[in-house]
Design an enzyme around this catalytic site. Structure first.
Site, PDB file in Angstrom:
ATOM      1  CG  ASP A   1       4.360  -3.689  -8.026  1.00 24.96           C
ATOM      2  OD1 ASP A   1       4.676  -2.820  -7.207  1.00 24.96           O
ATOM      3  OD2 ASP A   1       4.559  -3.531  -9.258  1.00 24.96           O
TER       4      ASP A   1
ATOM      5  CE  LYS B   1       7.890  -4.268  -6.723  1.00 22.40           C
ATOM      6  NZ  LYS B   1       7.278  -3.181  -5.958  1.00 22.40           N
TER       7      LYS B   1
HETATM    8  O1  2IT Z   1       6.074  -0.803  -4.557  1.00 24.65           O
HETATM    9  C1  2IT Z   1       5.625  -1.090  -3.441  1.00 24.65           C
HETATM   10  O2  2IT Z   1       5.969  -0.477  -2.423  1.00 24.65           O
HETATM   11  C2  2IT Z   1       4.670  -2.194  -3.355  1.00 24.65           C
HETATM   12  N1  2IT Z   1       4.327  -2.767  -4.386  1.00 24.65           N
HETATM   13  C3  2IT Z   1       4.155  -2.655  -2.024  1.00 24.65           C
HETATM   14  C4  2IT Z   1       5.081  -3.659  -1.437  1.00 24.65           C
HETATM   15  C5  2IT Z   1       4.584  -4.332  -0.201  1.00 24.65           C
HETATM   16  O3  2IT Z   1       5.331  -5.211   0.289  1.00 24.65           O
HETATM   17  O4  2IT Z   1       3.518  -4.029   0.316  1.00 24.65           O
END
Ligand code: 2IT
Length: 461
Positions: A181, A141
């Site tokens: 996100d 993340k």
């Molecule tokens: O919290 C999540 O699962 C997302 N923001 C999507 C992450 C993604 O790599 O598609």
């Protein structure tokens, strides 16, 4: 959408296996200020007791100690120029949490509330969520404390270019694949991708959530919300109920909320609330038709408020309040972490709500989760019920790797299958632990086993 620390965090470690309790204590002593991260670790550790009771393998291999330590954290300064020509400075991070089952994968969040602790909690959760999708994706993340609220398009472009200039060396289609996100949508992904391409002179699947003309997947924007509703549908089906005709409350009004409202409405449910940091709207007729499209307008206004909906459609607006006081059958928190606290949970129980499925990541505080469950509400944690977003990112990666463009029908079929599989996997894992219907334990145990066993297979790395 009020972020709310963890005021009612329960720090008891009684339910934990002694090994998990020891590791949790060590982490708590090492980073006592990382409250959101500790909250996420505690939730997983409290639920995997049956696994740790069965084998000492994970303790012998120090799997928990390794699981709570990100593989690598990139922290950098993001310098950019605003429209007035001033030099502005933000902080940027990419937490590469765990790549035991595939390249790091997870979104980027641009929001004034973003901290390293927040990103560590999100990266930790992402590791298990991605494992549940059944696709080869590790957990990561990233993001920045940059707030796009009120920023111009050019400012956002300059910010994204600067952010990527600091990040591009550390990501790649087989290394780490960021996505959107909160605060990062199609526009931001476009600017980030453009800068990556310029710096590396490569056109690759380094990001997901790309535009449809340049490698994106159909239905990726809808996927998190659609997947959430497919999951909720399964929860109801298991109990001989159907979504059609149900009253639903949704919090937030961003990407996840939008997809959830769209699909829930299409399936015959009535969504009666939306919310923002300013309060919530109550629409007794249901958010449907052009009102759903209006959500997109609200979001692109960049103002981060939901009140204009009430003015436009002549419905109630409750300033500074949360939607959980409205009587519904199903509640779908789709805004942000810790947005549903004990008092909210008590109200949902008292008002006869029967299902809560999380569209956001960890929107329900630990005490609220306990209250919901003790009150007989069927509860699904975000790492299971909101996995459709990253699941469809995995489908986007598959299309990029093979130079294919799938139809919307194909993506939707795959998404439904992924959500059904996660539901069933969580159900079965919970049943094996002697707690059928406990999606929290089921999701944590199933996700943990996949990641932990992969780590053991690969030795002490
Ligand atoms: O919290 C999540 O699962 C997302 N923001 C999507 C992450 C993604 O790599 O598609």
């Amino acid at each position: 959408m009020q972020p709310n620390g963890t005021s009612d965090q329960n720090v008891a470690t009684k339910a934990m296996h002694p090994y998990a309790a020891r590791v949790f204590r060590e982490v708590s002593e090492r980073v006592p200020w990382e409250v959101e991260f500790l909250q996420a670790v505690q939730e997983v550790f409290e639920t995997i007791t049956p696994v740790l009771e069965q084998t000492t393998l994970y303790e012998e291999e120090s799997v928990l100690e390794r699981l709570v330590e990100p593989q690598r954290v990139h922290a950098f300064r993001v310098v950019w120029h605003d429209d007035a020509g001033r030099v502005r400075v933000n902080r940027g991070w990419r937490v590469q949490f765990n790549n035991a089952i595939g390249p790091f994968k997870g979104g980027l969040r641009f929001h004034s509330s973003v901290t390293l602790s927040g990103l560590k909690f999100l990266g930790f959760e992402q590791t298990f969520k991605n494992a549940l999708t059944g696709l080869p994706m590790g957990g990561g993340k990233g993001g920045s404390d940059f707030s796009p609220r009120g920023a111009s398009d050019r400012e956002i472009e300059r910010f994204c270019h600067s952010f990527m200039t600091s990040l591009y060396r550390y990501i790649g289609a087989e290394v780490d694949v960021p996505a959107g996100d909160i605060g990062v949508g199609a526009r931001e992904i476009g600017y980030l991708f453009g800068q990556y391409k310029r710096l590396t002179e490569t056109f690759s699947g380094v990001l997901t959530g790309k535009g449809l003309n340049w490698g994106g997947s159909k239905l990726r924007p809808e996927a998190t919300g659609f997947g959430l509703v497919y999951f909720a549908q399964k929860m109801l089906e298991r109990r001989g109920e159907e979504l059609a005709g149900k009253r639903v409350s949704v919090s937030g009004f961003g990407n996840v909320a939008w997809g959830a409202v769209k699909k829930a409405t299409e399936l015959g449910a009535k969504v009666v609330t939306l919310s923002g940091p300013d309060g919530y709207i109550y629409d007794p007729e249901g958010v449907s038709g052009e009102k759903i499209d209006y959500m997109l307008e609200l979001r692109s206004s960049g103002m981060d408020v939901v009140q204009p909906y009430a003015e436009r459609y002549g419905v109630e607006f409750h300033a500074g309040r949360r939607p959980w006081e409205v009587p519904v059958d199903v509640a779908l928190p789709c805004a942000i972490q810790n947005e549903l606290e004990s008092a909210d949970a008590e109200r949902l129980v008292a008002n006869g709500c029967k299902y809560v499925a999380e569209g956001a990541n960890m929107p329900t505080t630990p005490d609220a989760v306990r209250i919901l469950r003790q009150g007989g509400i069927v509860y699904a944690p975000g790492k299971a019920s909101n996995a459709g977003g990253v699941g469809t990112s995995g489908l986007e990666m598959a299309q990029n790797r093979t130079n294919q463009t799938w139809t919307a029908e194909r993506v939707d079929t795959e998404l439904r299958r992924i959500m059904t599989d996660i539901h069933d996997m969580a159900w079965d894992a919970a049943a094996t632990c002697g707690n059928p219907g406990d999606y929290l334990q089921g999701a944590n145990v199933a996700g943990f086993l996949k990641v932990a066993d992969s780590m053991v297979d690969q030795g002490s790395v």
